[in-house]
Design a protein around this motif. Structure first.
Motif, PDB file in Angstrom:
ATOM      1  N   ALA A  77     -42.685 -52.145 -17.641  1.00 20.39           N
ATOM      2  CA  ALA A  77     -41.379 -51.604 -18.008  1.00 20.39           C
ATOM      3  C   ALA A  77     -40.270 -52.256 -17.191  1.00 20.39           C
ATOM      4  O   ALA A  77     -40.460 -52.627 -16.027  1.00 20.39           O
ATOM      5  CB  ALA A  77     -41.363 -50.094 -17.788  1.00 20.39           C
ATOM      6  N   ALA A  78     -39.095 -52.383 -17.792  1.00 17.55           N
ATOM      7  CA  ALA A  78     -37.938 -52.931 -17.079  1.00 17.55           C
ATOM      8  C   ALA A  78     -37.468 -51.971 -15.997  1.00 17.55           C
ATOM      9  O   ALA A  78     -37.039 -52.393 -14.910  1.00 17.55           O
ATOM     10  CB  ALA A  78     -36.802 -53.199 -18.070  1.00 17.55           C
ATOM     11  N   SER A  79     -37.539 -50.663 -16.264  1.00 15.68           N
ATOM     12  CA  SER A  79     -37.237 -49.634 -15.270  1.00 15.68           C
ATOM     13  C   SER A  79     -37.941 -48.360 -15.699  1.00 15.68           C
ATOM     14  O   SER A  79     -38.223 -48.172 -16.893  1.00 15.68           O
ATOM     15  CB  SER A  79     -35.725 -49.393 -15.152  1.00 15.68           C
ATOM     16  N   VAL A  80     -38.255 -47.509 -14.752  1.00 18.53           N
ATOM     17  CA  VAL A  80     -38.867 -46.220 -15.052  1.00 18.53           C
ATOM     18  C   VAL A  80     -38.219 -45.164 -14.160  1.00 18.53           C
ATOM     19  O   VAL A  80     -38.201 -45.311 -12.931  1.00 18.53           O
ATOM     20  CB  VAL A  80     -40.386 -46.194 -14.813  1.00 18.53           C
ATOM     21  N   THR A  81     -37.699 -44.114 -14.761  1.00 19.74           N
ATOM     22  CA  THR A  81     -37.101 -43.008 -14.039  1.00 19.74           C
ATOM     23  C   THR A  81     -37.767 -41.716 -14.494  1.00 19.74           C
ATOM     24  O   THR A  81     -37.997 -41.525 -15.690  1.00 19.74           O
ATOM     25  CB  THR A  81     -35.585 -42.923 -14.305  1.00 19.74           C
ATOM     26  N   GLN A  82     -38.055 -40.832 -13.558  1.00 18.46           N
ATOM     27  CA  GLN A  82     -38.682 -39.550 -13.879  1.00 18.46           C
ATOM     28  C   GLN A  82     -37.730 -38.423 -13.503  1.00 18.46           C
ATOM     29  O   GLN A  82     -37.225 -38.382 -12.376  1.00 18.46           O
ATOM     30  CB  GLN A  82     -40.015 -39.391 -13.133  1.00 18.46           C
ATOM     31  N   LEU A  83     -37.478 -37.515 -14.440  1.00 17.61           N
ATOM     32  CA  LEU A  83     -36.574 -36.398 -14.212  1.00 17.61           C
ATOM     33  C   LEU A  83     -37.365 -35.136 -13.886  1.00 17.61           C
ATOM     34  O   LEU A  83     -38.287 -34.764 -14.626  1.00 17.61           O
ATOM     35  CB  LEU A  83     -35.703 -36.139 -15.441  1.00 17.61           C
ATOM     36  N   ASP A  84     -37.005 -34.503 -12.784  1.00 14.91           N
ATOM     37  CA  ASP A  84     -37.635 -33.256 -12.364  1.00 14.91           C
ATOM     38  C   ASP A  84     -36.541 -32.210 -12.255  1.00 14.91           C
ATOM     39  O   ASP A  84     -35.568 -32.394 -11.511  1.00 14.91           O
ATOM     40  CB  ASP A  84     -38.339 -33.451 -11.019  1.00 14.91           C
ATOM     41  N   THR A 143     -38.565 -49.175  -9.221  1.00 19.21           N
ATOM     42  CA  THR A 143     -38.441 -49.092 -10.671  1.00 19.21           C
ATOM     43  C   THR A 143     -37.208 -48.309 -11.112  1.00 19.21           C
ATOM     44  O   THR A 143     -36.769 -48.440 -12.256  1.00 19.21           O
ATOM     45  CB  THR A 143     -39.683 -48.419 -11.290  1.00 19.21           C
ATOM     46  N   ALA A 144     -36.669 -47.461 -10.227  1.00 21.21           N
ATOM     47  CA  ALA A 144     -35.505 -46.649 -10.582  1.00 21.21           C
ATOM     48  C   ALA A 144     -34.539 -46.650  -9.405  1.00 21.21           C
ATOM     49  O   ALA A 144     -34.549 -45.736  -8.584  1.00 21.21           O
ATOM     50  CB  ALA A 144     -35.927 -45.224 -10.935  1.00 21.21           C
ATOM     51  N   PRO A 145     -33.692 -47.657  -9.304  1.00 19.45           N
ATOM     52  CA  PRO A 145     -32.799 -47.780  -8.147  1.00 19.45           C
ATOM     53  C   PRO A 145     -31.876 -46.580  -7.946  1.00 19.45           C
ATOM     54  O   PRO A 145     -31.443 -46.305  -6.827  1.00 19.45           O
ATOM     55  CB  PRO A 145     -31.980 -49.047  -8.471  1.00 19.45           C
ATOM     56  N   ALA A 146     -31.551 -45.854  -9.019  1.00 20.20           N
ATOM     57  CA  ALA A 146     -30.631 -44.724  -8.893  1.00 20.20           C
ATOM     58  C   ALA A 146     -31.332 -43.420  -8.539  1.00 20.20           C
ATOM     59  O   ALA A 146     -30.686 -42.388  -8.401  1.00 20.20           O
ATOM     60  CB  ALA A 146     -29.866 -44.544 -10.203  1.00 20.20           C
ATOM     61  N   ALA A 147     -32.662 -43.444  -8.387  1.00 23.53           N
ATOM     62  CA  ALA A 147     -33.405 -42.209  -8.151  1.00 23.53           C
ATOM     63  C   ALA A 147     -33.212 -41.696  -6.730  1.00 23.53           C
ATOM     64  O   ALA A 147     -32.849 -42.427  -5.811  1.00 23.53           O
ATOM     65  CB  ALA A 147     -34.895 -42.445  -8.425  1.00 23.53           C
ATOM     66  N   ASP A 148     -33.490 -40.400  -6.551  1.00 26.74           N
ATOM     67  CA  ASP A 148     -33.385 -39.781  -5.235  1.00 26.74           C
ATOM     68  C   ASP A 148     -34.507 -40.252  -4.311  1.00 26.74           C
ATOM     69  O   ASP A 148     -34.306 -40.478  -3.127  1.00 26.74           O
ATOM     70  CB  ASP A 148     -33.461 -38.250  -5.367  1.00 26.74           C
ATOM     71  N   ALA A 149     -35.699 -40.324  -4.859  1.00 22.97           N
ATOM     72  CA  ALA A 149     -36.873 -40.728  -4.084  1.00 22.97           C
ATOM     73  C   ALA A 149     -37.896 -41.299  -5.048  1.00 22.97           C
ATOM     74  O   ALA A 149     -38.062 -40.782  -6.154  1.00 22.97           O
ATOM     75  CB  ALA A 149     -37.465 -39.520  -3.350  1.00 22.97           C
ATOM     76  N   ASP A 150     -38.589 -42.355  -4.649  1.00 20.53           N
ATOM     77  CA  ASP A 150     -39.494 -43.108  -5.533  1.00 20.53           C
ATOM     78  C   ASP A 150     -38.832 -43.267  -6.900  1.00 20.53           C
ATOM     79  O   ASP A 150     -37.750 -43.839  -6.991  1.00 20.53           O
ATOM     80  CB  ASP A 150     -40.893 -42.475  -5.575  1.00 20.53           C
ATOM     81  N   ALA A 151     -39.423 -42.734  -7.974  1.00 22.73           N
ATOM     82  CA  ALA A 151     -38.806 -42.892  -9.298  1.00 22.73           C
ATOM     83  C   ALA A 151     -38.153 -41.605  -9.772  1.00 22.73           C
ATOM     84  O   ALA A 151     -37.688 -41.528 -10.906  1.00 22.73           O
ATOM     85  CB  ALA A 151     -39.853 -43.331 -10.309  1.00 22.73           C
ATOM     86  N   ARG A 152     -38.116 -40.587  -8.924  1.00 24.29           N
ATOM     87  CA  ARG A 152     -37.713 -39.262  -9.383  1.00 24.29           C
ATOM     88  C   ARG A 152     -36.234 -38.952  -9.141  1.00 24.29           C
ATOM     89  O   ARG A 152     -35.693 -39.235  -8.071  1.00 24.29           O
ATOM     90  CB  ARG A 152     -38.570 -38.196  -8.715  1.00 24.29           C
ATOM     91  N   LEU A 153     -35.638 -38.333 -10.147  1.00 26.47           N
ATOM     92  CA  LEU A 153     -34.339 -37.702 -10.001  1.00 26.47           C
ATOM     93  C   LEU A 153     -34.585 -36.200  -9.992  1.00 26.47           C
ATOM     94  O   LEU A 153     -35.033 -35.630 -10.995  1.00 26.47           O
ATOM     95  CB  LEU A 153     -33.414 -38.070 -11.165  1.00 26.47           C
ATOM     96  N   PHE A 154     -34.354 -35.573  -8.857  1.00 25.99           N
ATOM     97  CA  PHE A 154     -34.616 -34.136  -8.729  1.00 25.99           C
ATOM     98  C   PHE A 154     -33.401 -33.328  -9.168  1.00 25.99           C
ATOM     99  O   PHE A 154     -32.259 -33.812  -9.187  1.00 25.99           O
ATOM    100  CB  PHE A 154     -34.985 -33.796  -7.294  1.00 25.99           C
ATOM    101  N   ALA A 155     -33.668 -32.054  -9.501  1.00 24.26           N
ATOM    102  CA  ALA A 155     -32.612 -31.126  -9.937  1.00 24.26           C
ATOM    103  C   ALA A 155     -31.794 -31.740 -11.065  1.00 24.26           C
ATOM    104  O   ALA A 155     -30.564 -31.663 -11.084  1.00 24.26           O
ATOM    105  CB  ALA A 155     -31.725 -30.720  -8.761  1.00 24.26           C
ATOM    106  N   ALA A 156     -32.480 -32.366 -12.020  1.00 24.97           N
ATOM    107  CA  ALA A 156     -31.818 -33.062 -13.120  1.00 24.97           C
ATOM    108  C   ALA A 156     -32.265 -32.468 -14.450  1.00 24.97           C
ATOM    109  O   ALA A 156     -33.464 -32.291 -14.686  1.00 24.97           O
ATOM    110  CB  ALA A 156     -32.136 -34.550 -13.077  1.00 24.97           C
ATOM    111  N   GLY A 177     -22.469 -34.897 -14.258  1.00 25.51           N
ATOM    112  CA  GLY A 177     -23.078 -35.570 -15.402  1.00 25.51           C
ATOM    113  C   GLY A 177     -23.091 -37.081 -15.246  1.00 25.51           C
ATOM    114  O   GLY A 177     -22.198 -37.666 -14.621  1.00 25.51           O
ATOM    115  N   ARG A 178     -24.109 -37.698 -15.773  1.00 25.24           N
ATOM    116  CA  ARG A 178     -24.193 -39.160 -15.787  1.00 25.24           C
ATOM    117  C   ARG A 178     -25.119 -39.609 -16.905  1.00 25.24           C
ATOM    118  O   ARG A 178     -25.848 -38.797 -17.485  1.00 25.24           O
ATOM    119  CB  ARG A 178     -24.648 -39.713 -14.448  1.00 25.24           C
ATOM    120  N   THR A 179     -25.093 -40.888 -17.157  1.00 21.07           N
ATOM    121  CA  THR A 179     -25.886 -41.472 -18.237  1.00 21.07           C
ATOM    122  C   THR A 179     -26.778 -42.567 -17.675  1.00 21.07           C
ATOM    123  O   THR A 179     -26.348 -43.362 -16.840  1.00 21.07           O
ATOM    124  CB  THR A 179     -24.962 -42.065 -19.315  1.00 21.07           C
ATOM    125  N   ILE A 180     -28.039 -42.593 -18.128  1.00 17.59           N
ATOM    126  CA  ILE A 180     -28.956 -43.653 -17.710  1.00 17.59           C
ATOM    127  C   ILE A 180     -29.536 -44.317 -18.944  1.00 17.59           C
ATOM    128  O   ILE A 180     -29.699 -43.678 -19.999  1.00 17.59           O
ATOM    129  CB  ILE A 180     -30.089 -43.119 -16.799  1.00 17.59           C
TER     130      ILE A 180
END
Length: 495
Positions: free
Chosen positions: A306-313, A350-363, A395-398
C-alpha cells in the motif's frame, strides 16, 4: 518450582520477531524460527508456582500453567505436553493467536513484567509435535450415537474432537471449501501459518472425525433434515454478521468489510489466486476500527504494498501502564500494545499523520467522498471526546482509495436460513439463546461459541467447544466424564 529466585534474577524475554524490512516481504510468521526454545526454560523459571494462581481464572480453559511451567523449566517436554493438552485441544493456535489474559492475571504482573505464559505454551505445543507427543487418540469403542457440528472454527473443532474421542460419530459441516473457519480465512498467514491447522486436522481425521466442506447448512442441506439425521446437533457457526458503518458516501466503490478483504489474501497464500482482486497495492488505505481485525488488515495491506495505511480508533490512546484504580490486577487492562503489524507500520512510516504507529486515536468517521466515477477518494474525520462527541474545529480529511471496515460482529448471520429453519429462539442482542446446558429451545440442538456468546477470544471459543461437548455427551449418555471448563454465563474478569 525449579528456581525459587527465577522471578527475581531473570528478566522477561519474549520470542524475537524477524526484522521488519525482511518479514513484510513475505507471508511467513513474524517470529524468528528456532529462537524460542533456547530462551523458554529460563522464562518458565520465572513462574512463582503461586499458592493461588490467578492465571488459572484469567484463562477460561483453566490451563494448568504453573504445572507446565515447572515441567518446562526441568525440560520434561512430554509431561508438559500432557498437562497442557489436558485442558486445551489446540495450544499451537492459542499460543500464537490469543492475547494472553493469563499474563494479565499472573501474580508476578502485580509489580513486574508477567511470565511469558503464551510463549511457553507455544513452545510446548511445537515441541510436542516435533517429538511425536500428540498422536491421534481414537476411541476404544463407538457409542452408536451421531453428532453434527455446524462450523469448523475453534469452537466447532474443539467440540468435534472431544465428542469423537468420547466415542460418538461426528461430522463437521463447513460452508467454505476448506476447514478452519476464521483461522483459515480470517487470520493472516503471518500470524499463524496454516500448516499448524492442517497438522491438527490430520490428527482429527485419524481419530475418526468426518468433515463435510462446501456445505452450507440451511441452503445446501436443510437444517431440519440435518437435525432428523443426527442424534444431536451443535451450532458453532461463529458471529459472522459484521457491524456496518452508516456514514454518507458508504455506497462508494472501494469501501469494503474487513472480512471481504482478509479471506482473499489468505486465498493467495493457499495458491487459489495469483493476486487478490482487492489488493491494497499502490493505494491509500484507511482501516476503520482499532481492534485485532483492524491490525490484521494493517499487516496485510503493508504486505500488499500500500502507498499508505492509516487505522482509525475511536477510543483515546491508552497509557503504557495499567491504571490500578480503573483496571486493577488481575483484569485484562486496556493499555497501549504494539502488535507486529503496528510495529511494521511504525518503522515503515505508513501513516505520517498518525498519533502512533499507524493509528489515529479518538477519531470518528464523518463521511466519504469520491471521484466522478463513484470510487472513494477521501475520508473525512473528526476527533472525539471520551463520550464519542465530536470536538469542534478538529475535522480533517485524509486520502482513501481503499477503506476497510473492521467494526466487529454482532452475532450469527441469518441469511443461510439455519436459524429460521430450526425456529431457534434468539437473544435481543442477536445471538442464539441457550440454557445453562448450552441447549437451545429445539431438543437435541446446542449452540456454542461466538454464535451464542457473541464475539470473543479464541480461548473462550475452545472453552465453549469443550463445555458444549460435555453437555452433548451427557444428553446422549445420561452422564459425562468430559471436562466442562465454563458455563454459558461465565464472563472474563472485568471491573
Amino acid at each position: 518450582m525449579a528456581d525459587p529466585k527465577g522471578f527475581m534474577t531473570t528478566p522477561r524475554e519474549e520470542w524475537p520477531r524477524r526484522p521488519v524490512a525482511e518479514r513484510v516481504q513475505d507471508w511467513s510468521e513474524v517470529y524468528v524460527p528456532g529462537a524460542l526454545l533456547p530462551i523458554i526454560s529460563k522464562q518458565a523459571d520465572r513462574c512463582m508456582d503461586c499458592g493461588i494462581p490467578f492465571c488459572h481464572d484469567a484463562c477460561p480453559l483453566g490451563n494448568l500453567i504453573p504445572e507446565w511451567n515447572d515441567l518446562v523449566s526441568r525440560e520434561d517436554w512430554r509431561a508438559a505436553s500432557d498437562r497442557l493438552h489436558a485442558t486445551n485441544n489446540f495450544p499451537e493456535f492459542t499460543g500464537r493467536l490469543c492475547p494472553a489474559p493469563c499474563e494479565a492475571g499472573c501474580v508476578l504482573a502485580i509489580n513486574q513484567p508477567a511470565v511469558t505464559i503464551k510463549n511457553v505454551e507455544c513452545a510446548i505445543a511445537d515441541r510436542a509435535w516435533t517429538d511425536g507427543f500428540v498422536p491421534p487418540r481414537p476411541p476404544d469403542r463407538l457409542s452408536g450415537r451421531t453428532v453434527a457440528v455446524i462450523g469448523s472454527g475453534p469452537t466447532g473443532l474443539a467440540a468435534a474432537q472431544q465428542l469423537t474421542r468420547a466415542g460418538h460419530t461426528v461430522a463437521v459441516y463447513e460452508k467454505d471449501d476448506r476447514v478452519g473457519g476464521l483461522m483459515r480465512y480470517g487470520i493472516p498467514e503471518f500470524k499463524m501459518e496454516k500448516h499448524h491447522l492442517e497438522r491438527r486436522l490430520a490428527q482429527m481425521r485419524a481419530e475418526g472425525t468426518k468433515f463435510r466442506t462446501s456445505t452450507m447448512v440451511g441452503r445446501d442441506v436443510e437444517a431440519t433434515e440435518l437435525r432428523a439425521r443426527y442424534d444431536a446437533v451443535v451450532i458453532a457457526t461463529g458471529a459472522t454478521a459484521w457491524r456496518e458503518l452508516h456514514a454518507p458516501g458508504r455506497e462508494l466503490a472501494g469501501i469494503h468489510q474487513a472480512m471481504e478483504y482478509l479471506p482473499l489474501a489468505n486465498r493467495v497464500c493457499e495458491g487459489d489466486l495469483e493476486a487478490s482482486p482487492m489488493s491494497a497495492a499502490g493505494k491509500h488505505v484507511v482501516i476503520v476500527g482499532g481492534g485485532d481485525t483492524g491490525a490484521d488488515c494493517l499487516g496485510t495491506a503493508v504486505r500488499d504494498g500500500a502507498a499508505s495505511v492509516t487505522q482509525l480508533d475511536i477510543y483515546a490512546q491508552p497509557g503504557a501502564e495499567r491504571d490500578d484504580d480503573t483496571e486493577p490486577w488481575p483484569t485484562y487492562p486496556k493499555i497501549y500494545r504494539l502488535s507486529a503489524a503496528h510495529e511494521e507500520a511504525r518503522d515503515l512510516e505508513t501513516a505520517p499523520a498518525a498519533d502512533a504507529d499507524a493509528r489515529l486515536f479518538a477519531a470518528s468517521t464523518l463521511r466519504f467522498t469520491g471521484d466522478a466515477g463513484g470510487h472513494v477518494r477521501s475520508l473525512h474525520l473528526v476527533e472525539v471526546d471520551e463520550h464519542r462527541r465530536p470536538l469542534p474545529g478538529t475535522g480533517r480529511t485524509i486520502p482513501a482509495d481503499l477503506v476497510l471496515l473492521a467494526l466487529g460482529f454482532s452475532g450469527p448471520d441469518r441469511e443461510d436460513g439455519l436459524i429460521d429453519q430450526l425456529e431457534l429462539a434468539m437473544e435481543p442482542r442477536g445471538t442464539i439463546a441457550r440454557d445453562r446446558d448450552f441447549a437451545t429451545n429445539v431438543p437435541g440442538v446446542y449452540a456454542a461459541g461466538d454464535a451464542a456468546r457473541g464475539q470473543s477470544l479464541i480461548v473462550w471459543a475452545i472453552a465453549e467447544g469443550r463445555a458444549v461437548a460435555a453437555a452433548v455427551d451427557r444428553y446422549l449418555r445420561g452422564s459425562s466424564q468430559l471436562p466442562a471448563p465454563i458455563t454459558p454465563y461465565d464472563r472474563p474478569m472485568t471491573v
